[in-house]
Motif scaffolding. Structure first.
Motif, PDB file in Angstrom:
ATOM      1  N   PHE A   1      77.065  96.432 -14.464  1.00 38.56           N
ATOM      2  CA  PHE A   1      77.725  97.717 -14.080  1.00 38.56           C
ATOM      3  C   PHE A   1      77.488  97.847 -12.456  1.00 38.56           C
ATOM      4  O   PHE A   1      78.252  98.745 -12.044  1.00 38.56           O
ATOM      5  N   THR A   2      76.738  97.022 -11.637  1.00 36.85           N
ATOM      6  CA  THR A   2      76.600  97.249 -10.353  1.00 36.85           C
ATOM      7  C   THR A   2      77.935  96.473  -9.831  1.00 36.85           C
ATOM      8  O   THR A   2      78.457  96.689  -8.616  1.00 36.85           O
ATOM      9  N   GLY A   3      78.426  95.412 -10.694  1.00 41.19           N
ATOM     10  CA  GLY A   3      79.682  94.845 -10.074  1.00 41.19           C
ATOM     11  C   GLY A   3      79.290  93.851  -8.920  1.00 41.19           C
ATOM     12  O   GLY A   3      80.333  93.420  -8.228  1.00 41.19           O
ATOM     13  N   ALA A   4      78.223  93.121  -9.117  1.00 37.40           N
ATOM     14  CA  ALA A   4      77.565  92.225  -8.197  1.00 37.40           C
ATOM     15  C   ALA A   4      78.451  90.901  -8.567  1.00 37.40           C
ATOM     16  O   ALA A   4      77.453  90.221  -9.371  1.00 37.40           O
ATOM     17  N   LYS A   5      79.109  90.523  -8.096  1.00 35.32           N
ATOM     18  CA  LYS A   5      79.970  89.090  -8.347  1.00 35.32           C
ATOM     19  C   LYS A   5      79.342  87.976  -7.954  1.00 35.32           C
ATOM     20  O   LYS A   5      79.344  87.131  -9.034  1.00 35.32           O
ATOM     21  N   ASP A   6      78.309  88.201  -7.029  1.00 32.78           N
ATOM     22  CA  ASP A   6      77.765  86.828  -6.529  1.00 32.78           C
ATOM     23  C   ASP A   6      76.371  86.891  -7.378  1.00 32.78           C
ATOM     24  O   ASP A   6      75.591  85.975  -6.856  1.00 32.78           O
ATOM     25  N   VAL A   7      76.178  87.937  -7.971  1.00 32.15           N
ATOM     26  CA  VAL A   7      74.722  87.965  -8.834  1.00 32.15           C
ATOM     27  C   VAL A   7      74.787  87.254 -10.283  1.00 32.15           C
ATOM     28  O   VAL A   7      75.521  88.062 -10.932  1.00 32.15           O
ATOM     29  N   THR A   8      74.378  86.189 -10.371  1.00 30.21           N
ATOM     30  CA  THR A   8      74.528  85.708 -11.801  1.00 30.21           C
ATOM     31  C   THR A   8      72.989  85.278 -12.293  1.00 30.21           C
ATOM     32  O   THR A   8      72.409  84.478 -11.905  1.00 30.21           O
ATOM     33  N   THR A   9      72.630  86.078 -13.293  1.00 31.96           N
ATOM     34  CA  THR A   9      71.392  85.739 -14.106  1.00 31.96           C
ATOM     35  C   THR A   9      71.454  85.224 -15.309  1.00 31.96           C
ATOM     36  O   THR A   9      72.643  84.746 -15.545  1.00 31.96           O
ATOM     37  N   LEU A  10      70.442  84.793 -15.986  1.00 31.63           N
ATOM     38  CA  LEU A  10      70.644  83.921 -17.261  1.00 31.63           C
ATOM     39  C   LEU A  10      71.345  84.583 -18.143  1.00 31.63           C
ATOM     40  O   LEU A  10      72.237  84.324 -18.818  1.00 31.63           O
ATOM     41  N   PRO A  11      71.193  85.972 -18.284  1.00 29.30           N
ATOM     42  CA  PRO A  11      71.826  86.474 -19.499  1.00 29.30           C
ATOM     43  C   PRO A  11      73.442  86.728 -19.060  1.00 29.30           C
ATOM     44  O   PRO A  11      74.290  86.716 -19.880  1.00 29.30           O
ATOM     45  N   MET A  12      73.902  86.885 -17.809  1.00 29.44           N
ATOM     46  CA  MET A  12      75.229  87.031 -17.305  1.00 29.44           C
ATOM     47  C   MET A  12      75.567  85.362 -17.174  1.00 29.44           C
ATOM     48  O   MET A  12      77.049  85.357 -17.820  1.00 29.44           O
ATOM     49  N   LEU A  13      74.976  84.414 -17.231  1.00 26.74           N
ATOM     50  CA  LEU A  13      75.404  82.987 -17.513  1.00 26.74           C
ATOM     51  C   LEU A  13      75.740  82.884 -18.951  1.00 26.74           C
ATOM     52  O   LEU A  13      76.759  82.152 -19.228  1.00 26.74           O
ATOM     53  N   VAL A  14      75.004  83.120 -19.815  1.00 26.19           N
ATOM     54  CA  VAL A  14      75.423  83.172 -21.300  1.00 26.19           C
ATOM     55  C   VAL A  14      76.612  83.661 -21.390  1.00 26.19           C
ATOM     56  O   VAL A  14      77.369  83.324 -22.296  1.00 26.19           O
ATOM     57  N   TYR A  15      76.686  85.023 -21.126  1.00 30.56           N
ATOM     58  CA  TYR A  15      78.041  85.870 -21.080  1.00 30.56           C
ATOM     59  C   TYR A  15      79.165  85.168 -20.495  1.00 30.56           C
ATOM     60  O   TYR A  15      80.343  85.012 -21.380  1.00 30.56           O
ATOM     61  N   GLY A  16      78.986  84.465 -19.417  1.00 35.69           N
ATOM     62  CA  GLY A  16      80.050  83.764 -18.952  1.00 35.69           C
ATOM     63  C   GLY A  16      80.454  82.465 -19.706  1.00 35.69           C
ATOM     64  O   GLY A  16      81.851  82.248 -19.898  1.00 35.69           O
ATOM     65  N   LYS A  17      79.393  81.745 -20.098  1.00 33.61           N
ATOM     66  CA  LYS A  17      79.811  80.651 -20.705  1.00 33.61           C
ATOM     67  C   LYS A  17      80.394  80.755 -22.250  1.00 33.61           C
ATOM     68  O   LYS A  17      81.208  80.150 -22.805  1.00 33.61           O
TER      69      LYS A  17
ATOM     70  N   ILE B   1      81.867  84.041 -23.374  1.00 34.07           N
ATOM     71  CA  ILE B   1      83.018  84.645 -23.504  1.00 34.07           C
ATOM     72  C   ILE B   1      84.163  84.185 -22.480  1.00 34.07           C
ATOM     73  O   ILE B   1      85.259  84.120 -23.154  1.00 34.07           O
ATOM     74  N   LEU B   2      83.742  83.794 -21.515  1.00 35.26           N
ATOM     75  CA  LEU B   2      84.746  83.599 -20.510  1.00 35.26           C
ATOM     76  C   LEU B   2      85.272  82.116 -20.588  1.00 35.26           C
ATOM     77  O   LEU B   2      86.516  81.965 -20.391  1.00 35.26           O
ATOM     78  N   GLU B   3      84.264  81.145 -20.784  1.00 33.74           N
ATOM     79  CA  GLU B   3      84.629  79.854 -20.591  1.00 33.74           C
ATOM     80  C   GLU B   3      84.724  79.163 -22.289  1.00 33.74           C
ATOM     81  O   GLU B   3      85.213  77.937 -22.298  1.00 33.74           O
ATOM     82  N   SER B   4      84.216  79.809 -23.181  1.00 29.08           N
ATOM     83  CA  SER B   4      84.235  79.587 -24.554  1.00 29.08           C
ATOM     84  C   SER B   4      83.327  78.140 -24.818  1.00 29.08           C
ATOM     85  O   SER B   4      83.630  77.216 -25.524  1.00 29.08           O
ATOM     86  N   ASP B   5      82.332  77.840 -23.979  1.00 28.51           N
ATOM     87  CA  ASP B   5      81.563  76.867 -23.859  1.00 28.51           C
ATOM     88  C   ASP B   5      80.427  77.183 -24.527  1.00 28.51           C
ATOM     89  O   ASP B   5      79.138  77.528 -24.021  1.00 28.51           O
ATOM     90  N   TYR B   6      80.469  77.334 -26.032  1.00 33.85           N
ATOM     91  CA  TYR B   6      79.188  77.861 -26.889  1.00 33.85           C
ATOM     92  C   TYR B   6      77.922  77.184 -26.910  1.00 33.85           C
ATOM     93  O   TYR B   6      76.882  77.643 -26.842  1.00 33.85           O
TER      94      TYR B   6
END
Length: 281
Positions: free
Chosen positions: A228-244, A246-251
């Motif tokens: 919700f902060t919209g910090a695009k350059d801040v990627t944590t482990l939970p955000m990486l799980v989401y990106g892999k 949902i966004l990349e479909s690399d389950y």
């Protein structure tokens, strides 16, 4: 009075225990087992640890792990300092409404994390109140406050949200502190700083350790604040799980990161339980 046989008594206990265990297994353990299985045997083929080797070798994973750790440690340190200071004021500095503030802390613990983030966005966001006041007074086209979309904004939001989780056990510890010790120390001429350092702080250390351990675990798994902060350059482990996932479909990669996050969280939760038992929480 007839007592039931030992075998029947053990059977009755099993009947009551099996339903919650079955529900726990279906709702939690089975999905967790699927995540571990997918990380070891991905659907697209490969060896048992190929996905782990690929994820561990990636720069994005190492960056996310480092960001997660430093944000969690920094937020925990900030919560400990701020929570201790605020708890001292509420517990030992008489002012009108102190009891209401202490009760509000209990209510605050039920707030969702994104609500605090939205409040900060209303104040310090790009079109928030602070930037609006600045542009109104200076006539500038833009305000100076843009830190919420940086790691420092995430850190501020986490400290704001998680500080009450430190204050709650501290207030409970302070309520059991013998005020006679404080009166004796003050009567002997000890200054407030010395009283805090030599009388209050030793009594507060177990509560600080318990609250800090809990905050550290929750910060490691925090997702809503970063999102919700919209910090695009801040990627944590939970955000990486989401990106892999949902966004990349690399389950497979998402499951590997999730397993790593689970292992770290369970280890820290075990530490939290040990500290809580010693603190009597």
């Amino acid at each position: 009075m007839n007592t039931p046989p030992a075998g029947r008594k053990g059977l009755s206990r099993s009947v009551w225990v099996l339903p919650p265990v079955a529900v726990l297994g279906v709702v939690f353990l089975y999905p967790l087992a699927l995540v571990v299985q997918q990380s070891l045997r991905p659907e697209n083929g490969g060896g048992a640890f190929d996905a782990y080797a690929s994820v561990f070798a990636s720069q994005s994973f190492r960056d996310a792990l480092g960001t997660t750790v430093w944000l969690a440690v920094g937020a925990t340190a900030g919560c400990l300092v701020l929570g201790f200071a605020l708890a001292l004021v509420i517990a030992f500095v008489p002012f009108p409404g102190a009891r209401a503030v202490a009760k509000f802390i209990d209510v605050f613990l039920s707030f969702p994390s994104f609500l605090i983030t939205l409040a900060l966005l209303f104040i310090y966001g790009t079109v928030g109140m602070a930037n609006g006041v600045w542009t109104d007074f200076t006539g500038a086209a833009d305000g100076p406050f843009h830190f919420l979309t940086t790691p420092w904004g995430v850190l501020l939001a986490e400290i704001t949200y998680f500080t009450p989780f430190v204050m709650r056990p501290l207030l409970a510890a302070f309520s059991q502190l013998d005020t006679a010790q404080l009166e004796v120390a003050a009567g002997l001429g000890a200054r407030p700083a010395r009283i805090i350092r030599q009388v209050i702080l030793p009594e507060a250390l177990p509560a600080l350790a318990a609250g800090g351990s809990l905050v550290l675990v929750m910060c490691l798994n925090e997702f809503g604040i970063v999102l919700f902060t919209g910090a695009k350059d801040v990627t944590t482990l939970p955000m990486l799980v989401y990106g892999k996932a949902i966004l990349e479909s690399d389950y497979a990669a998402a499951c590997v990161v999730a397993v790593v996050n689970i292992v770290i969280s369970v280890g820290l939760f075990g530490l939290y339980r040990v500290v809580s038992k010693r603190a009597g929480a």
